[in-house]
Design a protein around this motif. Structure first.
Motif, PDB file in Angstrom:
ATOM      1  N   ASP A   1       0.836  -1.124   0.179  1.00  0.00           N
ATOM      2  CA  ASP A   1      -0.080  -0.105   0.045  1.00  0.00           C
ATOM      3  C   ASP A   1       0.906   1.366   0.167  1.00  0.00           C
ATOM      4  OD1 ASP A   1      -2.575  -1.292   0.277  1.00  0.00           O
ATOM      5  OD2 ASP A   1      -2.002  -1.794   2.242  1.00  0.00           O
ATOM      6  N   VAL A   2       1.847   1.116   0.770  1.00  0.00           N
ATOM      7  CA  VAL A   2       2.822   2.470   0.817  1.00  0.00           C
ATOM      8  C   VAL A   2       4.351   1.731   0.536  1.00  0.00           C
ATOM      9  CG1 VAL A   2       3.910   4.016   2.248  1.00  0.00           C
ATOM     10  CG2 VAL A   2       1.452   3.791   2.448  1.00  0.00           C
ATOM     11  N   VAL A   3       5.008   2.544  -0.404  1.00  0.00           N
ATOM     12  CA  VAL A   3       6.434   2.007  -0.774  1.00  0.00           C
ATOM     13  C   VAL A   3       7.291   3.330  -0.268  1.00  0.00           C
ATOM     14  CG1 VAL A   3       8.134   1.358  -2.472  1.00  0.00           C
ATOM     15  CG2 VAL A   3       5.605   0.657  -2.579  1.00  0.00           C
ATOM     16  N   LEU A   4       8.508   2.713   0.532  1.00  0.00           N
ATOM     17  CA  LEU A   4       9.345   3.960   0.910  1.00  0.00           C
ATOM     18  C   LEU A   4      10.756   3.757   0.185  1.00  0.00           C
ATOM     19  CD1 LEU A   4       8.424   3.592   4.639  1.00  0.00           C
ATOM     20  CD2 LEU A   4       7.638   4.982   3.028  1.00  0.00           C
ATOM     21  N   PRO A   5      10.989   4.717  -0.570  1.00  0.00           N
ATOM     22  CA  PRO A   5      12.273   4.275  -1.252  1.00  0.00           C
ATOM     23  C   PRO A   5      13.578   4.528  -0.506  1.00  0.00           C
ATOM     24  CG  PRO A   5      11.711   6.650  -1.530  1.00  0.00           C
ATOM     25  CD  PRO A   5      10.548   5.736  -0.833  1.00  0.00           C
ATOM     26  N   VAL A   6      14.370   3.507  -0.712  1.00  0.00           N
ATOM     27  CA  VAL A   6      15.715   3.298   0.169  1.00  0.00           C
ATOM     28  C   VAL A   6      16.959   3.377  -0.910  1.00  0.00           C
ATOM     29  CG1 VAL A   6      14.473   2.107   2.021  1.00  0.00           C
ATOM     30  CG2 VAL A   6      15.629   0.518   0.117  1.00  0.00           C
ATOM     31  N   THR A   7      17.871   3.604   0.118  1.00  0.00           N
ATOM     32  CA  THR A   7      19.293   3.997  -0.582  1.00  0.00           C
ATOM     33  C   THR A   7      20.054   2.620  -0.952  1.00  0.00           C
ATOM     34  OG1 THR A   7      20.363   4.124   1.392  1.00  0.00           O
ATOM     35  CG2 THR A   7      19.816   5.906   0.347  1.00  0.00           C
ATOM     36  N   THR A   8      20.797   2.523  -1.987  1.00  0.00           N
ATOM     37  CA  THR A   8      21.420   1.226  -2.173  1.00  0.00           C
ATOM     38  C   THR A   8      22.822   1.542  -1.499  1.00  0.00           C
ATOM     39  OG1 THR A   8      22.872   2.049  -3.902  1.00  0.00           O
ATOM     40  CG2 THR A   8      20.654   1.037  -4.708  1.00  0.00           C
ATOM     41  N   ASN A   9      23.748   0.401  -1.097  1.00  0.00           N
ATOM     42  CA  ASN A   9      24.842   0.299  -0.548  1.00  0.00           C
ATOM     43  C   ASN A   9      25.996   1.302  -1.176  1.00  0.00           C
ATOM     44  OD1 ASN A   9      23.931  -1.432   1.183  1.00  0.00           O
ATOM     45  ND2 ASN A   9      25.823  -2.967   0.987  1.00  0.00           N
ATOM     46  N   TRP A  10      25.735   1.605  -2.444  1.00  0.00           N
ATOM     47  CA  TRP A  10      26.485   2.707  -3.225  1.00  0.00           C
ATOM     48  C   TRP A  10      26.200   4.099  -2.665  1.00  0.00           C
ATOM     49  CZ3 TRP A  10      27.891   1.797  -8.802  1.00  0.00           C
ATOM     50  CH2 TRP A  10      28.479   0.605  -9.207  1.00  0.00           C
ATOM     51  N   GLU A  11      25.140   4.172  -1.855  1.00  0.00           N
ATOM     52  CA  GLU A  11      24.843   5.598  -1.394  1.00  0.00           C
ATOM     53  C   GLU A  11      24.760   5.842  -0.094  1.00  0.00           C
ATOM     54  OE1 GLU A  11      20.687   6.211  -3.642  1.00  0.00           O
ATOM     55  OE2 GLU A  11      21.459   4.591  -4.134  1.00  0.00           O
ATOM     56  N   ARG A  12      25.372   4.789   0.494  1.00  0.00           N
ATOM     57  CA  ARG A  12      25.543   4.982   2.049  1.00  0.00           C
ATOM     58  C   ARG A  12      27.203   5.080   2.387  1.00  0.00           C
ATOM     59  NH1 ARG A  12      21.476  -0.180   3.449  1.00  0.00           N
ATOM     60  NH2 ARG A  12      19.572   0.901   2.551  1.00  0.00           N
ATOM     61  N   GLU A  13      27.294   5.353   3.578  1.00  0.00           N
ATOM     62  CA  GLU A  13      28.622   5.763   4.347  1.00  0.00           C
ATOM     63  C   GLU A  13      29.453   4.352   4.279  1.00  0.00           C
ATOM     64  OE1 GLU A  13      29.595   8.780   4.836  1.00  0.00           O
ATOM     65  OE2 GLU A  13      28.302   9.802   4.951  1.00  0.00           O
ATOM     66  N   GLY A  14      29.665   3.703   3.416  1.00  0.00           N
ATOM     67  CA  GLY A  14      30.384   2.531   3.380  1.00  0.00           C
ATOM     68  C   GLY A  14      29.536   1.211   3.889  1.00  0.00           C
ATOM     69  N   ALA A  15      30.134  -0.005   3.315  1.00  0.00           N
ATOM     70  CA  ALA A  15      29.506  -1.078   4.287  1.00  0.00           C
ATOM     71  C   ALA A  15      30.887  -2.103   4.141  1.00  0.00           C
ATOM     72  CB  ALA A  15      28.575  -1.620   2.766  1.00  0.00           C
ATOM     73  N   ILE A  16      30.500  -3.036   5.001  1.00  0.00           N
ATOM     74  CA  ILE A  16      31.375  -4.061   5.152  1.00  0.00           C
ATOM     75  C   ILE A  16      30.716  -5.564   4.790  1.00  0.00           C
ATOM     76  CG2 ILE A  16      32.622  -5.714   6.736  1.00  0.00           C
ATOM     77  CD1 ILE A  16      33.695  -2.872   6.406  1.00  0.00           C
TER      78      ILE A  16
END
Length: 888
Positions: free
Chosen positions: A542-557
């Motif tokens: 009913d509701v969709v919330l757009p989220v970032t990918t790992n490429w748009e975040r402050e790094g990832a392990i």
């Protein structure tokens, strides 16, 4: 929306310069008429754009390849003034068998299309015909979408959580799969979670009890350097080229080049088998257990410790329990020993190769000769893929596999091993043992347990029932529709789920019984989904919330193989459009529920990443002691402080920012180094001093604990020893009269291979992958001819639970009587006919719970016919992309 329209939206939402325009025009590969969109830059062609871009200097940045294929290989993005223009994989050192590069596959190299594709979700949105209580719920999956603001979206979601909790209680809120929203909901009274076997299949409870190890621990496989001593490899059900692209196939190729013989046992002559195998033995799905019982019978009846030693009696007597009546656990019925079961002493059915052949389809002489070949060869590597355990009623199969390895003398010796999940992932890199490089803890504090679960527990070993309320993946959708679930054997409880919250999983697409899942989503009052693209979860929300990918975040392990431990990915781009991090969403919803947002999101992502890096360890050359991986200087401390990150100075092997630039540290290997690992060697040498971490401390060929766990679930029962149990939808079930071999309504066995175009269901939206790897249905030449089907025809595949259409690939590479629908296609249901034209495997797989609650995807019976319906099926790379807010 075309790439050019996406380009316009990116540029109008950001500060636009001539250079930015030219870069994007070059990146997206064509002319961009921006003047028509109110921008007076004019028409630029690709060549002109590329010329100006080439004059600039960009930088390669270590990027994340975060999807769950098991590979997680090296991935780099070339960033020019904030724009990704190209990708590459590992070229940080010369490639060699001892020190291989960590190369990515077509999926990983398509990552920028995933991040910057025209189908990225840009704004929060709600279903046009939604209203509190659900509105027109029957339109979920085919309704129009309306753009809304973040404030409206967050208020709406928080309001529905509060309304449903107040009206129905916390047990009306269902979160299928892990998600940061769980941190907020734990503080708000809890929610109903899910559990399931997923990739590991029956390895979960079986390995935990028989050996004492979790399903995804690679303690049973020798190190890849030790593999060079192995002269015979026998693999059940593995296709590393597709399911775990990266180093496993390359590493194994070195064994072949070194002279090792490799045998593949699989229903399909896979690409891995074509590259590696000296012999392919076709076998029916879900019947590996029967085949190995026939092999065990051969060893028992032909062994003579003096004149023809075939069985490792020393290991069996010292290191196992339950093999024969003289080595039973205390209190067990001596008749329940494995040896007498195989010989048919008490049930009257010897498990001969002929008995096994009738079930599995392998020639009895090859069953017998393979058993002897394994027993008579000094150094043998036995490998079973977890795919062979993703089968109904296969809870005893891993136990059978370990038992045969113990019998034949291939546990705990240099050059020999008996390894489950052998190619499950590149985490192992075809190499067992503890990681040579490990990351530290992120340091994110817990918010406390989920109150609905009552207490934290291991669902695979807890007896007699699962504590609290949890829904098993196999029947969770059916439980929602029926309004009740089986909590334990003989214990049914009412259930009233009214809110489904999809966070970080794809459960509607990837869990059993998708048709029932769609019905469940159209029953409840509210569905919300976090998404980067309009996935199946989001399509029915009913509701969709757009989220970032790992490429748009402050790094990832992300995890990697033994010699790397992890990859450190940096931020590649700023969040696109209005996408937000999942944890930010959870904190904002928490605030609206009256919770302390600082408890939900108390630490920045950057701080968590640098905590992991600062705490990373690497094994020294002695192979025993560790040291810090990174050096952090006072200057580094000051630089990170400016980013809001707190670390302390330390001395390690590599400079912290050198590691950040490269993205990983790989331990160099060479023959004879101190990192070699021989699985179970210390246990074999002294089983009393080095007991296994299970109840008995030994390999449990008789495991009453396993039998009790299965019985406690209430779906089926097993013997304490590895007796064969036919799958509910296995080969035997294709007959309406097994004795006279009369086929039934669903005479073909369908199973699901992993496929190049997807990592599970991820990447199915990427057009270049769709074109390169068509989602075809594979069928044997004889089965096709019997039905008047020709290569390339559109066929209808029907099961008891649903029907799909696909173009057929007719081939002799698959065993007669067996077909395969590759795993992970995004469902595209034709509502009028009830046919899925995408070929989603879980439309065919039903909610059939057995044993520990295993998802039995590789045991599904179907019928196939030439399609004569009205639904048109064009190549799916020509289908419109899922772009819900066109022109916005």
């Amino acid at each position: 929306m075309s790439d050019k329209n996406l380009l316009t939206r990116i540029l109008t939402d950001t500060a636009l310069s001539r250079r930015s325009f030219l870069k994007w025009s070059a990146v997206l590969g064509g002319a961009a008429a921006l003047a028509a969109n109110g921008l007076s830059i004019g028409l630029q062609n690709k060549a002109a754009a590329a010329t100006e871009v080439a004059a600039s200097t960009g930088k390669w940045i270590a990027a994340s390849c975060w999807h769950n294929c098991g590979g997680r290989c090296a991935n780099y993005a070339y960033v020019l003034d904030g724009v990704v223009t190209k990708q590459k994989t590992d070229d940080t050192h010369p490639d060699s068998p001892d020190y291989p590069q960590q190369r990515g596959c077509a999926r990983g190299r398509s990552q920028r299309h995933q991040v910057f594709g025209a189908d990225r979700l840009k704004y929060p949105m709600k279903r046009k015909n939604w209203a509190p209580g659900g509105g027109k719920k029957e339109l979920r999956g085919r309704d129009e979408w309306v753009r809304i603001s973040w404030d409206e979206a967050l208020d709406l979601v928080a309001g529905e959580i509060k309304r449903i909790k107040d009206k129905y209680g916390n047990t009306a809120i269902f979160v299928p799969g892990g998600s940061e929203i769980g941190r907020a909901l734990n503080l708000y009274g809890g929610y109903v979670p899910s559990y399931g076997t997923t990739s590991g299949g029956t390895l979960h409870a079986s390995k935990t009890t028989v050996l004492g190890y979790a399903a995804y621990t690679y303690v049973m496989m020798n190190d890849r350097m030790n593999h060079r001593q192995t002269t015979l490899f026998v693999h059940w059900g593995m296709n590393s080229t597709a399911s775990s692209a990266g180093n496993p196939t390359f590493n194994h190729l070195q064994n072949k080049k070194g002279g090792a013989k490799i045998i593949y046992i699989d229903p399909f002559y896979t690409d891995a088998a074509q590259v590696l195998a000296d012999e392919w033995i076709p076998i029916r799905p879900a019947t590996d257990h029967a085949m190995v019982l026939g092999m065990a019978y051969t060893l028992l009846t032909e062994d003579d410790p003096k004149t023809n030693p075939l069985i490792d009696w020393d290991f069996l007597n010292r290191c196992t329990i339950g093999f024969d009546k003289d080595h039973m656990p205390k209190g067990a019925d001596p008749k329940e020993n494995f040896k007498d079961y195989v010989l048919g002493t008490f049930d009257g059915q010897p498990k001969t190769p002929e008995w096994a052949s009738e079930i599995c389809g392998v020639d009895p002489q090859r069953i017998r000769s393979l058993a002897l070949e394994i027993a008579k060869t000094k150094n043998v590597g036995l490998g079973m893929a977890s795919s062979t355990a993703r089968v109904q009623n296969a809870d005893s199969w891993p136990q059978m596999f370990y038992t045969f390895g113990a019998m034949s003398g291939h546990i705990g010796k240099s050059g020999s091993f008996t390894a489950d999940g052998y190619y499950h992932s590149n985490f192992s890199g075809l190499s067992g043992g503890t990681a040579l490089v490990t990351s530290g803890s992120g340091g994110l504090p817990s918010v406390g347990a989920n109150p609905v679960e009552e207490k934290s527990a291991d669902v695979w070993t807890v007896l007699p029932k699962i504590p609290g309320t949890r829904l098993n993946h196999v029947w969770m959708w059916d439980a929602i529709v029926q309004g009740k679930y089986q909590a334990a054997k003989g214990e049914w409880k009412d259930l009233n789920i009214q809110l489904i919250y999809h966070g970080g999983s794809a459960k509607l697409q990837t869990a059993d019984g998708m048709s029932k899942g769609i019905e469940a989503h159209r029953k409840v009052e509210f569905v919300v989904s976090h998404s980067q693209i309009l996935t199946t979860n989001s399509k029915y929300a009913d509701v969709v919330l757009p989220v970032t990918t790992n490429w748009e975040r402050e790094g990832a392990i992300s995890g990697a193989n033994r010699e790397i431990g992890f990859f450190w990915a940096s931020r590649i781009a700023q969040p696109l459009f209005e996408a937000k991090d999942d944890i930010w969403i959870a904190a904002e919803i928490g605030k609206r529920l009256g919770l302390d947002a600082a408890k939900i999101n108390p630490m920045s992502t950057a701080q968590q990443v640098y905590n992991q890096i600062a705490g990373a360890k690497v094994l020294k050359e002695d192979g025993k002691t560790q040291e810090s991986l990174v050096t952090i200087t006072d200057k580094d401390v000051a630089a990170l402080a400016e980013l809001g990150v707190t670390v302390k100075p330390q001395t390690g092997r590599v400079a912290i920012f050198d590691l950040k630039e490269k993205g990983f540290y790989q331990v160099p290997r060479k023959p004879g180094d101190n990192f070699e690992y021989v699985a179970m060697k210390t246990f074999r040498d002294d089983p009393e001093k080095n007991k296994l971490p299970n109840k008995s401390g030994k390999l449990e060929i008789h495991s009453q604990t396993l039998a009790d766990i299965i019985d406690s679930r209430g779906w089926s029962q097993i013997k304490p020893y590895p007796a064969y149990n036919p799958a509910k939808e296995g080969y035997e079930a294709t007959f309406k009269d097994w004795k006279n071999k009369v086929k039934g309504e669903y005479p073909l066995q369908n199973y699901n291979i992993h496929y190049y175009r997807r990592s599970h269901s991820v990447f199915d939206n990427i057009l270049q992958l769709r074109r390169a790897f068509p989602h075809e249905f594979f069928m044997n030449t004889l089965d096709a001819a019997e039905r008047g089907i020709k290569h390339g025809d559109i066929v209808l595949i029907k099961s008891r639970y649903g029907q799909v259409i696909r173009p057929v690939y007719v081939t002799d590479r698959i065993m007669p009587g067996v077909v395969t629908v590759p795993h992970g296609a995004w469902v595209e249901m034709d509502e009028q006919s009830g046919v899925d034209k995408a070929g989603a495997d879980n439309i065919l797989a039903g909610p059939v719970a057995t044993g520990q609650g295993v998802s039995g995807w590789n045991s599904c019976n179907v019928q196939v016919e030439k399609y004569s319906g009205a639904v048109e099926l064009k190549p799916d790379y020509t289908w419109p992309q899922r772009i819900p807010l066109k022109g916005v």
